[in-house]
Each structure stands twice: as C-alpha cells, then as structure tokens.
Write a protein that holds these residues in place. Structure first.
Motif, PDB file in Angstrom:
ATOM      1  N   GLY A 145       0.795  -1.218   0.000  1.00 29.81           N
ATOM      2  CA  GLY A 145       0.000   0.000   0.000  1.00 29.81           C
ATOM      3  C   GLY A 145       0.826   1.266   0.000  1.00 29.81           C
ATOM      4  O   GLY A 145       0.354   2.332  -0.389  1.00 29.81           O
ATOM      5  N   GLY A 146       2.052   1.154   0.484  1.00 28.58           N
ATOM      6  CA  GLY A 146       2.940   2.309   0.537  1.00 28.58           C
ATOM      7  C   GLY A 146       2.739   3.203   1.733  1.00 28.58           C
ATOM      8  O   GLY A 146       3.447   4.198   1.897  1.00 28.58           O
ATOM      9  N   GLY A 147       1.762   2.855   2.592  1.00 24.56           N
ATOM     10  CA  GLY A 147       1.458   3.721   3.731  1.00 24.56           C
ATOM     11  C   GLY A 147       0.497   4.829   3.334  1.00 24.56           C
ATOM     12  O   GLY A 147       0.266   5.100   2.150  1.00 24.56           O
ATOM     13  N   ARG A 148      -0.049   5.501   4.319  1.00 24.59           N
ATOM     14  CA  ARG A 148      -1.130   6.449   4.054  1.00 24.59           C
ATOM     15  C   ARG A 148      -0.635   7.809   3.548  1.00 24.59           C
ATOM     16  O   ARG A 148      -1.399   8.538   2.905  1.00 24.59           O
ATOM     17  CB  ARG A 148      -1.987   6.595   5.312  1.00 24.59           C
ATOM     18  N   ILE A 149       0.604   8.152   3.809  1.00 24.92           N
ATOM     19  CA  ILE A 149       1.136   9.408   3.274  1.00 24.92           C
ATOM     20  C   ILE A 149       1.211   9.319   1.750  1.00 24.92           C
ATOM     21  O   ILE A 149       0.717  10.190   1.030  1.00 24.92           O
ATOM     22  CB  ILE A 149       2.509   9.734   3.880  1.00 24.92           C
ATOM     23  N   VAL A 150       1.820   8.248   1.254  1.00 31.49           N
ATOM     24  CA  VAL A 150       1.931   8.064  -0.196  1.00 31.49           C
ATOM     25  C   VAL A 150       0.558   7.780  -0.799  1.00 31.49           C
ATOM     26  O   VAL A 150       0.216   8.285  -1.870  1.00 31.49           O
ATOM     27  CB  VAL A 150       2.912   6.917  -0.516  1.00 31.49           C
ATOM     28  N   GLY A 151      -0.251   6.984  -0.088  1.00 26.33           N
ATOM     29  CA  GLY A 151      -1.503   6.514  -0.643  1.00 26.33           C
ATOM     30  C   GLY A 151      -2.649   7.501  -0.618  1.00 26.33           C
ATOM     31  O   GLY A 151      -3.564   7.403  -1.439  1.00 26.33           O
ATOM     32  N   GLU A 152      -2.635   8.467   0.314  1.00 26.38           N
ATOM     33  CA  GLU A 152      -3.771   9.380   0.422  1.00 26.38           C
ATOM     34  C   GLU A 152      -3.397  10.853   0.506  1.00 26.38           C
ATOM     35  O   GLU A 152      -4.111  11.706  -0.039  1.00 26.38           O
ATOM     36  CB  GLU A 152      -4.643   9.030   1.631  1.00 26.38           C
ATOM     37  N   VAL A 153      -2.311  11.172   1.168  1.00 20.42           N
ATOM     38  CA  VAL A 153      -1.959  12.586   1.349  1.00 20.42           C
ATOM     39  C   VAL A 153      -1.730  13.281   0.009  1.00 20.42           C
ATOM     40  O   VAL A 153      -1.879  14.503  -0.104  1.00 20.42           O
ATOM     41  CB  VAL A 153      -0.740  12.722   2.285  1.00 20.42           C
ATOM     42  N   CYS A 154      -1.434  12.506  -1.031  1.00 24.56           N
ATOM     43  CA  CYS A 154      -1.265  13.088  -2.361  1.00 24.56           C
ATOM     44  C   CYS A 154      -2.493  13.897  -2.786  1.00 24.56           C
ATOM     45  O   CYS A 154      -2.358  14.913  -3.491  1.00 24.56           O
ATOM     46  CB  CYS A 154      -0.956  11.999  -3.386  1.00 24.56           C
ATOM     47  N   HIS A 155      -3.684  13.471  -2.364  1.00 23.53           N
ATOM     48  CA  HIS A 155      -4.896  14.236  -2.673  1.00 23.53           C
ATOM     49  C   HIS A 155      -4.790  15.676  -2.185  1.00 23.53           C
ATOM     50  O   HIS A 155      -5.142  16.623  -2.892  1.00 23.53           O
ATOM     51  CB  HIS A 155      -6.101  13.601  -1.972  1.00 23.53           C
ATOM     52  N   PHE A 156      -4.304  15.833  -0.968  1.00 25.84           N
ATOM     53  CA  PHE A 156      -4.339  17.130  -0.307  1.00 25.84           C
ATOM     54  C   PHE A 156      -3.195  18.027  -0.775  1.00 25.84           C
ATOM     55  O   PHE A 156      -3.352  19.241  -0.880  1.00 25.84           O
ATOM     56  CB  PHE A 156      -4.321  16.921   1.214  1.00 25.84           C
ATOM     57  N   VAL A 157      -2.069  17.405  -1.101  1.00 25.46           N
ATOM     58  CA  VAL A 157      -0.969  18.160  -1.701  1.00 25.46           C
ATOM     59  C   VAL A 157      -1.387  18.685  -3.072  1.00 25.46           C
ATOM     60  O   VAL A 157      -1.125  19.841  -3.412  1.00 25.46           O
ATOM     61  CB  VAL A 157       0.298  17.285  -1.814  1.00 25.46           C
ATOM     62  N   ASP A 158      -2.065  17.845  -3.849  1.00 27.68           N
ATOM     63  CA  ASP A 158      -2.516  18.287  -5.164  1.00 27.68           C
ATOM     64  C   ASP A 158      -3.537  19.412  -5.051  1.00 27.68           C
ATOM     65  O   ASP A 158      -3.533  20.339  -5.865  1.00 27.68           O
ATOM     66  CB  ASP A 158      -3.115  17.124  -5.951  1.00 27.68           C
ATOM     67  N   TYR A 159      -4.406  19.348  -4.066  1.00 24.77           N
ATOM     68  CA  TYR A 159      -5.404  20.407  -3.885  1.00 24.77           C
ATOM     69  C   TYR A 159      -4.708  21.746  -3.638  1.00 24.77           C
ATOM     70  O   TYR A 159      -5.080  22.767  -4.235  1.00 24.77           O
ATOM     71  CB  TYR A 159      -6.315  20.060  -2.708  1.00 24.77           C
ATOM     72  N   MET A 160      -3.692  21.748  -2.778  1.00 24.04           N
ATOM     73  CA  MET A 160      -2.972  22.983  -2.492  1.00 24.04           C
ATOM     74  C   MET A 160      -2.197  23.454  -3.707  1.00 24.04           C
ATOM     75  O   MET A 160      -2.139  24.656  -4.002  1.00 24.04           O
ATOM     76  CB  MET A 160      -2.053  22.781  -1.284  1.00 24.04           C
ATOM     77  N   HIS A 187       2.625   5.105  19.342  1.00 26.54           N
ATOM     78  CA  HIS A 187       1.206   4.774  19.325  1.00 26.54           C
ATOM     79  C   HIS A 187       1.041   3.306  19.668  1.00 26.54           C
ATOM     80  O   HIS A 187       1.879   2.483  19.317  1.00 26.54           O
ATOM     81  CB  HIS A 187       0.577   5.068  17.953  1.00 26.54           C
ATOM     82  N   SER A 188      -0.039   2.985  20.355  1.00 25.89           N
ATOM     83  CA  SER A 188      -0.255   1.613  20.826  1.00 25.89           C
ATOM     84  C   SER A 188      -0.367   0.607  19.678  1.00 25.89           C
ATOM     85  O   SER A 188      -0.091  -0.578  19.865  1.00 25.89           O
ATOM     86  CB  SER A 188      -1.517   1.551  21.697  1.00 25.89           C
ATOM     87  N   SER A 189      -0.764   1.072  18.487  1.00 23.88           N
ATOM     88  CA  SER A 189      -0.877   0.179  17.332  1.00 23.88           C
ATOM     89  C   SER A 189       0.474  -0.143  16.709  1.00 23.88           C
ATOM     90  O   SER A 189       0.588  -1.072  15.912  1.00 23.88           O
ATOM     91  CB  SER A 189      -1.765   0.823  16.264  1.00 23.88           C
ATOM     92  N   GLY A 190       1.476   0.649  17.048  1.00 26.36           N
ATOM     93  CA  GLY A 190       2.779   0.518  16.409  1.00 26.36           C
ATOM     94  C   GLY A 190       2.902   1.345  15.148  1.00 26.36           C
ATOM     95  O   GLY A 190       3.994   1.463  14.586  1.00 26.36           O
ATOM     96  N   ILE A 191       1.804   1.934  14.674  1.00 19.75           N
ATOM     97  CA  ILE A 191       1.798   2.769  13.476  1.00 19.75           C
ATOM     98  C   ILE A 191       1.776   4.232  13.893  1.00 19.75           C
ATOM     99  O   ILE A 191       0.878   4.664  14.614  1.00 19.75           O
ATOM    100  CB  ILE A 191       0.575   2.476  12.589  1.00 19.75           C
ATOM    101  N   THR A 192       2.764   4.982  13.450  1.00 14.78           N
ATOM    102  CA  THR A 192       2.819   6.411  13.788  1.00 14.78           C
ATOM    103  C   THR A 192       2.803   7.323  12.564  1.00 14.78           C
ATOM    104  O   THR A 192       2.529   8.510  12.685  1.00 14.78           O
ATOM    105  CB  THR A 192       4.087   6.721  14.612  1.00 14.78           C
ATOM    106  N   ASP A 193       3.070   6.765  11.381  1.00 17.24           N
ATOM    107  CA  ASP A 193       3.164   7.611  10.188  1.00 17.24           C
ATOM    108  C   ASP A 193       1.820   8.247   9.814  1.00 17.24           C
ATOM    109  O   ASP A 193       1.795   9.271   9.121  1.00 17.24           O
ATOM    110  CB  ASP A 193       3.678   6.800   8.997  1.00 17.24           C
ATOM    111  N   ASP A 194       0.701   7.632  10.241  1.00 19.13           N
ATOM    112  CA  ASP A 194      -0.599   8.203   9.895  1.00 19.13           C
ATOM    113  C   ASP A 194      -1.101   9.191  10.947  1.00 19.13           C
ATOM    114  O   ASP A 194      -2.290   9.503  11.002  1.00 19.13           O
ATOM    115  CB  ASP A 194      -1.635   7.109   9.620  1.00 19.13           C
TER     116      ASP A 194
END
Length: 273
Positions: free
Chosen positions: A118-133, A152-159
């Motif tokens: 998936g590449g993580g959520r920065i690569v997978g979704e944040v692109c929408h918001f960068v493009d909007y700006m 974070h308790s889940s072990g995931i912090t990048d999101d």
C-alpha cells in the motif's frame, strides 16, 4: 476485469482505468502506455522514486503519440476548489494554507499500511491534499518536511503526522493528518489566506469566503469532491484529443513530494524537489 493482458491486447479498447492495489500501479501504467492506450490510474501513481523515474521515461516516449496519463486527484475538480481559485485569482501575495484530515483508523495489518503493497497512508492518500494545495496556488511544490507522533499503541505512527510544503510562488501549505480524530468530526477542512482574504472549506459541502467586512457562503447539496467532473474532463480530453487534464509535471511533483514526505517522517529532514 482482472485479466490485464486481454485488455491490453484488445484493439477496441483505447483507454484503461487502473484501480488495483497500489503496488501494481506503476507496472500497469507502463504496460498500458507501451500498449498505446490512455491511462487513468487511481492514486498513488507509484510507490518508489525508481518506479516514478521509469514512468517518466516511458511517458515521455509515448506522449508524442498523444496518450493521456491521468491520476485520480479528484479534489481539484470540486466546485469548491473552482470557487476558491476564482476568489484568489487576483492575489498579489503567496497563500498560507492548512488542510486538516480526520482520516480515521486503518488497522496495522491492513494492506494499505504495508510499505511494499500500500505504501502507507502518506503516499496513498496525502497526495490528494498536496494536489489540492498545488492546484489552488498554481505552483509546484518545491520542498517538503514532515513530523509524526512519537509513539502509538498500534505501532503505526506515520498516519499521525504534520507535513509542510513550500511552493514555487512562495506559498506555504501544511497538512495535518490524523487517524485518531473522533468519527463524528467531518473528514476534511481546508483554510487559505492571502491579501486580507480568507477561505474556509468544510468537507466539500460548504465554503466560506471572507473579504473586507463581508462574508459569502458557497454550498453544494452533497459532499462534492469532484469525482464526476474529473471523469468528464478526462473522457472529453481523450475523445477530443485535447490537452492533459492535469499537466504531467504536476502529477510528478505531487507524487515525488509525498514519497519525500514519507521519507521525511523517518528522518526528520527537509527535502527539496
């Protein structure tokens, strides 16, 4: 269909829409372009810089044939985006922008969270918001830096992160991305400010425009993120052999900015594009 080769071999098909998991996007984009067909690929375009460079090399060869390569950055096509661009069309100074995303949790074992799939959520979704700006300020991103929460308790912090970008016209934009917001809070809120003017967009349903002592409100009857207008523009460009709906350099800049943002949350470094 999931039978890729049957589509690529079909001379009656001139356009391919790619909606697979993220790790296959790059290879499918390249195969489709080499087959002489137009491409609409859902975001992200790819997961690595190496894939991005290969796509660039392939597209540069095939663009001479009039092929379109489109990534599904739909939000720039929203009527709220169009209203905001018109509002700031005559500005003299750069924009200061803030995009808060209440993204919701995705389990750590979900494929989106996998760096290789998936590449993580920065690569997978944040692109929408960068493009909007990028679409609003009308300039390519020039640098990016990002920070994430410490644990974070889940072990995931990048999101759970903050990403700040500079743009070629001097504008500044920050994305606040959180997976831990309350589910009752709308997903997206955007602000932009310049020349004593401000716009606040609430979840693609209402935008408020502030100028002098006046306030104007623009509303849509539904949450309009631009999907229909995006597809209509792409289809028209293909049918009429028109110009690219999103310039290729803008697609590349957004993709590279998000790849570097994902790198920045690990290193804490500022990267130039």
């Amino acid at each position: 269909t999931s039978d890729v080769q049957s589509i690529l071999d079909d001379s009656a098909v001139n356009t391919v829409l790619i909606g697979t998991r993220h790790d296959s996007h790059a290879s499918l984009v390249i195969k489709t372009l080499l087959a002489g067909k137009h491409v609409f690929v859902e975001k992200p375009l790819c997961l690595t810089e190496e894939e991005l460079q290969e796509i660039c090399a392939t597209y540069e060869k095939q663009a001479a044939e009039g092929l379109h390569l489109m990534v599904g950055f739909n939000r720039r096509f929203s009527p709220h985006a169009k209203e905001a661009r018109a509002f700031f069309a005559s500005r003299a100074n750069p924009l200061v922008m803030l995009y808060r995303v209440n993204a919701g949790r995705v389990p750590p074992d979900h494929w989106v969270q996998s760096p290789d799939v998936g590449g993580g959520r920065i690569v997978g979704e944040v692109c929408h918001f960068v493009d909007y700006m990028q679409a609003l300020c009308g300039a390519l991103p020039t640098s990016v830096c990002a920070m994430r929460i410490g644990r974070h308790s889940s072990g995931i912090t990048d999101d759970q992160c903050s990403i700040t970008l500079t743009f070629g016209d001097g504008s500044l934009g920050t994305v606040i991305y959180t997976a831990e917001g309350n589910s009752g809070l709308p997903k997206e809120r955007f602000e932009a400010h310049a020349d004593g003017r401000s716009v606040v967009m609430d979840d693609f349903m209402q935008s408020s425009f502030f100028e002098d002592s006046r306030q104007r409100t623009f509303k849509t009857s539904t949450r309009n993120k631009g999907f229909a207008d995006e597809m209509a523009a792409f289809v028209q460009a293909v049918e009429k052999a028109g110009p690219a709906v999103i310039p290729f350099e803008e697609i590349i800049a957004v993709t590279r900015a998000c790849l570097l943002a994902a790198k920045s949350v690990q290193s804490g470094a500022v990267y130039s594009l």
